[in-house]
Design a protein around this motif. Structure first.
Motif, mmCIF file in Angstrom:
data_model
loop_
_atom_site.group_PDB
_atom_site.id
_atom_site.type_symbol
_atom_site.label_atom_id
_atom_site.label_comp_id
_atom_site.label_asym_id
_atom_site.label_seq_id
_atom_site.Cartn_x
_atom_site.Cartn_y
_atom_site.Cartn_z
ATOM 1 N N UNK A 100 -4.444 -2.510 -39.470
ATOM 2 C CA UNK A 100 -4.187 -1.149 -38.976
ATOM 3 C C UNK A 100 -4.258 -1.131 -37.455
ATOM 4 N N UNK A 101 -5.250 -1.816 -36.897
ATOM 5 C CA UNK A 101 -5.357 -1.894 -35.433
ATOM 6 C C UNK A 101 -4.174 -2.642 -34.833
ATOM 7 N N UNK A 102 -3.725 -3.701 -35.496
ATOM 8 C CA UNK A 102 -2.553 -4.444 -35.023
ATOM 9 C C UNK A 102 -1.335 -3.533 -34.881
ATOM 10 N N UNK A 103 -1.158 -2.645 -35.838
ATOM 11 C CA UNK A 103 0.070 -1.863 -35.939
ATOM 12 C C UNK A 103 -0.058 -0.448 -35.409
ATOM 13 N N UNK A 104 -1.273 -0.048 -35.020
ATOM 14 C CA UNK A 104 -1.457 1.285 -34.463
ATOM 15 C C UNK A 104 -1.012 2.361 -35.436
ATOM 16 N N UNK A 138 2.652 0.115 -28.393
ATOM 17 C CA UNK A 138 1.372 0.780 -28.159
ATOM 18 C C UNK A 138 0.388 -0.164 -27.485
ATOM 19 N N UNK A 139 -0.069 0.195 -26.298
ATOM 20 C CA UNK A 139 -1.057 -0.624 -25.596
ATOM 21 C C UNK A 139 -2.346 -0.734 -26.393
ATOM 22 N N UNK A 140 -2.767 0.376 -27.007
ATOM 23 C CA UNK A 140 -4.012 0.360 -27.764
ATOM 24 C C UNK A 140 -3.973 -0.641 -28.901
ATOM 25 N N UNK A 150 -5.810 -5.374 -29.547
ATOM 26 C CA UNK A 150 -6.418 -6.078 -30.667
ATOM 27 C C UNK A 150 -5.719 -7.380 -31.014
ATOM 28 N N UNK A 151 -4.794 -7.833 -30.191
ATOM 29 C CA UNK A 151 -4.056 -9.071 -30.487
ATOM 30 C C UNK A 151 -5.019 -10.231 -30.680
ATOM 31 N N UNK A 152 -4.936 -10.910 -31.818
ATOM 32 C CA UNK A 152 -5.826 -12.050 -32.042
ATOM 33 C C UNK A 152 -5.108 -13.289 -32.573
ATOM 34 N N UNK A 187 3.696 -7.384 -22.692
ATOM 35 C CA UNK A 187 3.168 -8.727 -22.913
ATOM 36 C C UNK A 187 1.787 -8.903 -22.292
ATOM 37 N N UNK A 188 1.615 -8.447 -21.049
ATOM 38 C CA UNK A 188 0.344 -8.648 -20.360
ATOM 39 C C UNK A 188 -0.817 -7.978 -21.069
ATOM 40 N N UNK A 189 -0.557 -6.844 -21.714
ATOM 41 C CA UNK A 189 -1.606 -6.166 -22.481
ATOM 42 C C UNK A 189 -2.034 -7.038 -23.660
ATOM 43 N N UNK A 190 -1.065 -7.671 -24.310
ATOM 44 C CA UNK A 190 -1.378 -8.546 -25.436
ATOM 45 C C UNK A 190 -2.182 -9.762 -24.989
ATOM 46 N N UNK A 191 -1.902 -10.288 -23.796
ATOM 47 C CA UNK A 191 -2.679 -11.420 -23.280
ATOM 48 C C UNK A 191 -4.130 -10.983 -23.058
#
Length: 258
Positions: A42-46, A130-132, A136-138, A154-158
């Motif tokens: 759920x966090x992955x997909x917002x 969604x940045x939020x 949670x990218x893991x 991309x930078x948010x995911x990093x």
């Protein structure tokens, strides 16, 4: 087939709701792990993770959770169950070591391609709007695929990878790639995001690598990464130019205070 730990599922695949439900209904997951994985997805997909949110909302009560899982479209199909043979092999390989027969290695590679890499390449694994959600990218593979697609966030995911992944060896190469891209394109926002990710990695893991240090040297001094490397990484592992900057800055603060 034995229970499969939640972290095996979390890192080995971008699982779909019907697949998660199938795993619970066929004894591959405990109720607690099912609910945990639903929360993470759920966090992955917002906002797009509505079905995972509904699974999570059932709580770890076995009968209630199982009743809801039976109602999920596709949960009873053979297609939903295919992923679990791959995940069982991943779990067994993790517990027994990297060895295995050539057929097992081929099955692992095929499953990884279908259930992780292909889904990451298509953007199905994360909500890239969604940045939020991206914080949670893991899964490092999601970041690799985002580089190839040229994702705006991309930078948010990093940064998210730096905050959530347990292994700095999986984080630092992606941080370095972000910094390289930023320096080559003069993208100041991506550079800042890469520096924030490097700072988080230093703070959470107490380490850095030579590639990131070489790229950091090309960035303006005084960043979050400078300060957190100095604070959390053993000093003998830091380069002379960072020592010089930090000692000068410390002396200036001391004189200014007087």
């Amino acid at each position: 087939m034995p229970l499969i730990p939640a972290d095996v599922v979390r890192y080995a695949a971008a699982i779909e709701p019907s697949e998660l439900a199938w795993g619970r209904l066929h004894g591959r997951l405990t109720a607690a792990d099912t609910v945990r994985l639903a929360f993470l997805r759920r966090c992955d997909l917002g906002a797009g993770g509505e079905m995972f949110a509904r699974i999570h909302a059932q709580g770890p009560s076995g009968p209630q959770l199982d009743a809801f899982c039976r109602e999920i479209p596709g949960a009873a199909t053979d297609a939903a169950g295919r992923i679990w043979g791959y995940l069982a092999l991943v779990g067994r390989s993790a517990s027994e070591g990297a060895g295995g027969t050539e057929p097992v290695a081929r099955q692992l590679a095929a499953g990884r391609e279908e259930f992780l890499l292909a889904r990451a390449a298509s953007g199905r694994g994360m909500n890239w709007r969604e940045s939020g959600a991206l914080l949670g990218t893991d899964r490092p593979e999601e970041v690799d695929a985002a580089f190839e697609r040229g994702e705006e966030l991309l930078g948010v995911a990093v940064i998210g990878l730096a905050l959530t992944h347990p292994d700095p060896a999986a984080i630092l190469p992606r941080v370095a790639r972000a910094l390289e891209c930023a320096l080559e394109s003069s993208d100041h926002r991506l550079r800042h995001q890469g520096l924030v990710a490097l700072a988080h990695t230093a703070r959470l893991h107490g380490t850095v690598d030579r590639r990131c240090l070489d790229l950091l040297r090309r960035c303006p001094r005084g960043s979050e990464a400078d300060d957190d490397l100095w604070a959390y990484v053993p000093r003998h592992r830091l380069p002379w130019w960072l020592w010089r900057h930090q000692l000068r800055a410390g002396l200036w603060r001391l004189l200014s205070g007087r």
